[in-house]
Design an enzyme around this catalytic site. Structure first.
Site, mmCIF file in Angstrom:
data_model
loop_
_atom_site.group_PDB
_atom_site.id
_atom_site.type_symbol
_atom_site.label_atom_id
_atom_site.label_comp_id
_atom_site.label_asym_id
_atom_site.label_seq_id
_atom_site.Cartn_x
_atom_site.Cartn_y
_atom_site.Cartn_z
ATOM 1 N N ASP A 39 0.851 -1.674 0.199
ATOM 2 C CA ASP A 39 0.001 0.095 -0.019
ATOM 3 C C ASP A 39 0.317 0.854 -0.162
ATOM 4 O O ASP A 39 1.634 1.471 0.464
ATOM 5 C CB ASP A 39 -1.042 0.098 1.486
ATOM 6 C CG ASP A 39 -1.925 -0.908 1.242
ATOM 7 O OD1 ASP A 39 -1.395 -1.721 0.726
ATOM 8 O OD2 ASP A 39 -2.611 -1.132 2.038
ATOM 9 N N HIS A 87 -5.886 2.963 -3.595
ATOM 10 C CA HIS A 87 -5.904 3.375 -1.809
ATOM 11 C C HIS A 87 -6.326 4.681 -1.590
ATOM 12 O O HIS A 87 -5.906 5.214 -0.611
ATOM 13 C CB HIS A 87 -4.179 3.264 -1.519
ATOM 14 C CG HIS A 87 -4.433 2.894 -0.298
ATOM 15 N ND1 HIS A 87 -5.377 2.240 0.712
ATOM 16 C CD2 HIS A 87 -3.675 3.099 0.343
ATOM 17 C CE1 HIS A 87 -4.734 1.915 2.302
ATOM 18 N NE2 HIS A 87 -3.870 2.316 2.204
ATOM 19 N N HIS A 100 -4.874 10.424 0.986
ATOM 20 C CA HIS A 100 -4.852 9.156 2.059
ATOM 21 C C HIS A 100 -4.420 10.125 3.329
ATOM 22 O O HIS A 100 -3.899 9.441 4.417
ATOM 23 C CB HIS A 100 -3.423 8.060 2.264
ATOM 24 C CG HIS A 100 -3.336 6.981 2.754
ATOM 25 N ND1 HIS A 100 -3.001 7.064 3.977
ATOM 26 C CD2 HIS A 100 -3.350 5.726 2.368
ATOM 27 C CE1 HIS A 100 -3.195 5.206 4.993
ATOM 28 N NE2 HIS A 100 -3.211 5.237 3.608
ATOM 29 N N HIS A 151 3.860 -2.161 3.007
ATOM 30 C CA HIS A 151 3.718 -0.558 2.237
ATOM 31 C C HIS A 151 5.609 -0.446 1.539
ATOM 32 O O HIS A 151 6.567 -0.430 1.946
ATOM 33 C CB HIS A 151 3.806 0.201 3.557
ATOM 34 C CG HIS A 151 2.408 0.271 4.358
ATOM 35 N ND1 HIS A 151 2.471 -0.789 5.297
ATOM 36 C CD2 HIS A 151 0.906 1.109 4.170
ATOM 37 C CE1 HIS A 151 0.950 -0.491 5.934
ATOM 38 N NE2 HIS A 151 0.338 0.330 5.091
HETATM 39 ZN ZN LIG Z 1 -2.670 2.808 3.325
#
Ligand SMILES: [Zn+2]
Length: 215
Positions: free
Chosen positions: A9, A60, A64, A162
């Site tokens: 991510d 995503h 964010h 990540h």
């Molecule tokens: Zn995230």
């Protein structure tokens, strides 16, 4: 027998995404990259490369900043999803993968709001949650042991990592090797238990993941 699905991510990142791709390629593992629209804008070549190597690209959110369940301004949640999907363009999987985010990786009602759920169901999206968060962002050296322990506690692990410049992804090779040594099989698809929405259709009670407007 444990199966493990890897997801990455918050990228793409110019240094870390290529490292992750090289590691996955060496091990013959396919995964999904849940990208941020704000980063994809200037780094699309990295997502194109991931796609060309067989990985899936998911949405995503755009920047964010606020979990969509806490997005109060009308239009904000839908825009976070739609802008990013537009940038993903032809790299989108037919199932249109979207992953919401929660503070600290916690799954709760702050993940989505009514507007986000409506946008996802109308748009035929597949909402992909997770069941293993080894906190690689906070434990760049310690996440591998933690991830192994969490993965082998369940039959189907969906791991969130990540591709961010924390140094954590230098441990990816060791994680994969250790998991295979212990008998895990790596798969690209997601466990059904982590999919509350599949191609726009609700698969599970969505209220667990959604804030409703009060009043
Ligand atoms: Zn995230």
């Amino acid at each position: 027998m444990t199966t493990i699905t890897l997801t990455f991510d918050n990228g793409p990142d110019p240094d870390v995404t290529p490292l992750v791709l090289a590691t996955l390629r060496r091990h013959g593992i396919l995964s999904t990259f849940f990208v941020l629209g704000d980063k994809l804008r200037d780094r699309r070549a990295l997502a194109e490369r991931a796609d060309a190597e067989g990985h899936w690209i998911g949405n995503h959110t755009y920047n964010h900043l606020v979990p969509l369940g806490l997005a109060a301004e009308p239009g904000a949640a839908a825009s976070e999803i739609a802008r990013t999907q537009e940038l993903i363009g032809n790299l989108a999987h037919p199932r249109r993968f979207f992953r919401p985010f929660g503070n600290g990786g916690v799954i709760d009602r702050s993940l989505l709001n009514e507007e986000a759920v409506e946008h996802l169901t109308r748009g035929g999206y597949t909402c992909v949650l997770w069941n293993v968060t080894p906190r690689d962002w906070a434990l760049p050296n310690g996440w591998v042991e933690r991830a192994l322990e969490m993965c082998f506690a369940k039959p189907e692990a969906l791991v969130v990592l990540h591709d961010l410049p924390t140094g954590a992804m230098s441990g990816l090779d060791r994680f994969i090797g250790a998991a295979r040594d212990r008998g895990a099989t790596f798969v690209q698809d997601f466990p059904a238990s982590c999919i509350p929405i599949e191609r726009g259709r609700l698969q599970a009670p969505i209220d667990l993941y959604m804030t409703r407007a009060s009043g």
